[in-house]
Scaffold this active site. Sequence first.
Site, PDB file in Angstrom:
ATOM      1  CG  ASP A 168      -0.281   9.397   0.645  1.00 44.04           C
ATOM      2  OD1 ASP A 168      -0.315   8.218   1.030  1.00 44.04           O
ATOM      3  OD2 ASP A 168      -1.000  10.308   1.110  1.00 44.04           O
ATOM      4  CG  HIS A 213      -2.033  -1.001   1.095  1.00 43.75           C
ATOM      5  ND1 HIS A 213      -3.297  -0.692   0.674  1.00 43.75           N
ATOM      6  CD2 HIS A 213      -2.023  -2.338   1.298  1.00 43.75           C
ATOM      7  CE1 HIS A 213      -4.039  -1.786   0.639  1.00 43.75           C
ATOM      8  NE2 HIS A 213      -3.289  -2.799   1.028  1.00 43.75           N
TER       9      HIS A 213
HETATM   10  C1  GDG Z   1      -2.095   3.466   3.179  1.00 38.09           C
HETATM   11  C2  GDG Z   1      -1.152   4.299   2.324  1.00 38.09           C
HETATM   12  C3  GDG Z   1      -2.886   4.383   0.558  1.00 38.09           C
HETATM   13  C4  GDG Z   1      -9.010   9.889   7.474  1.00 38.09           C
HETATM   14  N1  GDG Z   1      -9.367  10.767   8.405  1.00 38.09           N
HETATM   15  C5  GDG Z   1     -10.623  10.469   8.756  1.00 38.09           C
HETATM   16  C6  GDG Z   1     -11.063   9.413   8.015  1.00 38.09           C
HETATM   17  N2  GDG Z   1     -10.043   9.059   7.213  1.00 38.09           N
HETATM   18  C7  GDG Z   1     -10.066   7.964   6.258  1.00 38.09           C
HETATM   19  C8  GDG Z   1     -10.151   8.527   4.853  1.00 38.09           C
HETATM   20  C9  GDG Z   1      -9.453   7.464   4.052  1.00 38.09           C
HETATM   21  C10 GDG Z   1      -8.439   6.890   5.020  1.00 38.09           C
HETATM   22  O1  GDG Z   1      -8.868   7.233   6.318  1.00 38.09           O
HETATM   23  C11 GDG Z   1      -7.037   7.444   4.803  1.00 38.09           C
HETATM   24  O2  GDG Z   1      -6.633   7.183   3.538  1.00 38.09           O
HETATM   25  P1  GDG Z   1      -5.122   6.939   3.105  1.00 38.09           P
HETATM   26  O3  GDG Z   1      -5.087   6.829   1.612  1.00 38.09           O
HETATM   27  O4  GDG Z   1      -4.269   7.990   3.710  1.00 38.09           O
HETATM   28  O5  GDG Z   1      -4.891   5.482   3.697  1.00 38.09           O
HETATM   29  P2  GDG Z   1      -3.989   4.798   4.848  1.00 38.09           P
HETATM   30  O6  GDG Z   1      -4.720   3.588   5.286  1.00 38.09           O
HETATM   31  O7  GDG Z   1      -3.680   5.763   5.894  1.00 38.09           O
HETATM   32  O8  GDG Z   1      -2.610   4.392   4.143  1.00 38.09           O
HETATM   33  C12 GDG Z   1      -1.927   5.206   1.398  1.00 38.09           C
HETATM   34  C13 GDG Z   1      -3.744   3.504   1.445  1.00 38.09           C
HETATM   35  O9  GDG Z   1      -2.969   2.711   2.335  1.00 38.09           O
HETATM   36  C14 GDG Z   1      -4.601   2.567   0.615  1.00 38.09           C
HETATM   37  O10 GDG Z   1      -3.817   1.692  -0.147  1.00 38.09           O
HETATM   38  O11 GDG Z   1      -3.705   5.247  -0.174  1.00 38.09           O
HETATM   39  O12 GDG Z   1      -1.034   5.884   0.552  1.00 38.09           O
HETATM   40  O13 GDG Z   1      -0.300   5.069   3.154  1.00 38.09           O
HETATM   41  O14 GDG Z   1     -10.354   6.459   3.681  1.00 38.09           O
HETATM   42  O15 GDG Z   1     -11.494   8.720   4.555  1.00 38.09           O
HETATM   43  N3  GDG Z   1     -12.287   8.898   8.120  1.00 38.09           N
HETATM   44  C15 GDG Z   1     -13.134   9.464   9.031  1.00 38.09           C
HETATM   45  N4  GDG Z   1     -12.741  10.501   9.802  1.00 38.09           N
HETATM   46  C16 GDG Z   1     -11.530  11.045   9.704  1.00 38.09           C
HETATM   47  O16 GDG Z   1     -11.209  11.979  10.424  1.00 38.09           O
HETATM   48  N5  GDG Z   1     -14.377   8.991   9.149  1.00 38.09           N
END
Ligand code: GDG
Length: 740
Positions: free
Chosen positions: A386, A177
Amino acid sequence: MGRELQFSRLVIAAYRLPFRFINYKSGYRAVQSTGGLVSAMLALSESFRNTEGSLSDNKIVWAGVTDSLPEDFNSGKIENEYFNIKPVFLPHKLNELYYGGFCNDLLWPLFHYFPSYSVFNKEYFSAYEEANHRFCEQMIKNILPGDFIWIHDYQLMMLPDMIRKHHPDATIGFFLHIPFPSFELFRLLPRHWRESLVGGMLGADLIGFHTNDYAQNFIKSVKRTLGYECKQNLIYTPHKVVKADVFPIGIDYDKFHSASLNKNVVGEKRKIKALLSDQKLIFSVDRLDYSKGLLHRLKGFETFLERYPQWRTKTVFNMVVVPSRDNIEKYREMKKEIESTVGRINGRFSTLSWRPIVYQYRSLSFNELVALYDISDVGLITPLRDGMNLVAKEYIASQNENRGVLILSEMAGAAAELTEALVINPADDIEVADSIFLALEMNRKEKNARIERMQKRISSYNVFTWARDFFDQTYDTIEGQRQMRVRILTRDISSLILQEFRLSSRRMLFLDYDGTLVSFARYPEQAVIDKHTLGIIQKLAEDDSTEVVIISGRTKDFLERQFGATRVTLVAEHGYFIREPYGSWLSSDNSETSWKRAVMPILTEYVSRCNGTFIEEKSGCLAWHYRNADVDFAQLRLNELRDDLSEMIRHKADLEILEGHKVLEIKSNKYNKAMVAMNLIEKGNYDFLLAAGDDKADEMLFRRLPMTAHTIRVGFMPSVARYSVPDIPHLVHFLKRLTE
Ligand code: GDG
């Protein structure tokens, strides 16, 4: 939705479980977690519940770490309607060294291009290995035939190969990821760690990445670390072909798109609108992490306020930072710095009635999140690195009034797909500032057109299509392996060949030398035959009814030194010289070799243009060896050299270029291994023919031999041979069986 599912159960291994266990007064309760992967799998599990047919269990089996589960918790069955949990217990100390240490103090910063933040600690690596072992133990207890094993992310890179050792025929996919960095960063890891990580991942059948850059970085690291042959995105390991491919993760598009019309979200939007009056809203939400570029983003916004004073008081930047890892010193320091920067910028630009930045350190409810996505005029998503960034996709999916403009960092995996966003360099504050200005001034028509195009893409390649694509590609890869396996020289097949060998009265065996009987060495003269293999050849050749032909590109003097005292026919320089058993050398080609004088300066030029390469001059041929040079640089020079030589050869019709393992040769085209072999065969009445080899020159021989001949390719590369063996020891073992 594509083909039928081919598995009966989906079994996931990921560091984080889809539940958190919370200790209430009434006892422990499992609470569903959120976050990228969990949301994706939750959506997938929901879709399985509506899938008729093939699944024996529509609950996803999930192995993940827990340390908060009490010992007396009924660990036999932890499940809800979507997931069936297999907890992996890691003692606190081990988890600290493994997850806190190797994963988050080393791999996370290194793979996100922050090498100076990486801590290299031997204890971390042992803990990583140990934790992967514990996962493996839990997995092998639960795996059933027909399962699809899907291993996720940088915490479990060694797991695929560990499972493969217990279940050689399991269907295993691995998905990373986060970014896979360039080899220049990956090589900072000690050699053994590198080999373990890359070798561990190669236990899978398919390895998925978010972008082509990450996949190519991985393939390069495989070549440089383990030296395996790679053709396009296929990796030829000694045991099987593994595919590395691109699967940009999607989101549950409909969930976000329809949520912004839901009445609770509409209520949230109304509240926000009331607070804003006529001001434009810029929005960002990220976990607290240095990879997210939070300080750079603040700098970009400050520059915007400096450069475009007409927008002061008319914009508000709502920056939401979701608490994460703030027990770690580096994160705590970063949080302080963010807060003081926000304070400084607000202090510098605020008026009595206006504050430019509304900073919140908390997580948002789903409704609040979608409301902010939909209502904001600008989504400012500017990570320094990212893997993908799901927020960018969710932002686009949530646009119903089509008013938002996405400003997206080129360092996010999502930038490869969301090309209609304003794609910026997050470290360039002026570019960030100018893009905010551009976004705020953009006319409605253009905004709509951009959003619509991106919505089209992410609604069609959503999280379900992503997962289905991954499953389908895994089965395609396995089908490819199966087709190759049909040809693997199994014990049964070799017994049949052995039987034919014994029943025949005149036999001829053609054996290539390098890569077939002897492993490659840095320099050709170092690759000498070992006593064991020589003994087998001698034994085979002792029998008057068996002719053993060593057929090679080597010089006659070298072959004479290796096999001089053995009753074998020697073919040197691809057929330029032949020596019957104990006889004298004869040349099959008397054409003049003055062409060498013209070719030599070209090769010499390429030796100086590519460090580590060297020329080998033989009687009838010239060879440029690039085994000891940098793989990719040598490939570049090889392509140029091939072009230069082809141009020259066009005027000399009787020359040809022959490519072998890390060597390019120029020779006369009047002879080759196949021609020489056919001449030898014609001399006798042979009723058993066998040839073994490992490169292109041997392929020519395989192609020319009669259909009844047994042809064996060493190594799993595409081949016209009837059979293949994984490596030299397997071939030698087979030859030994012929002597018994
Ligand atoms: C890995 C990789 C890759 C965030 N703040 C809140 C909230 N979120 C949810 C978002 C989104 C998820 O969390 C974060 O998305 P990321 O893409 O940053 O994913 P991660 O799991 O951290 O990281 C990344 C991912 O895997 C998928 O392959 O994209 O690059 O690092 O869904 O909506 N949700 C709520 N409140 C928040 O304050 N409800």
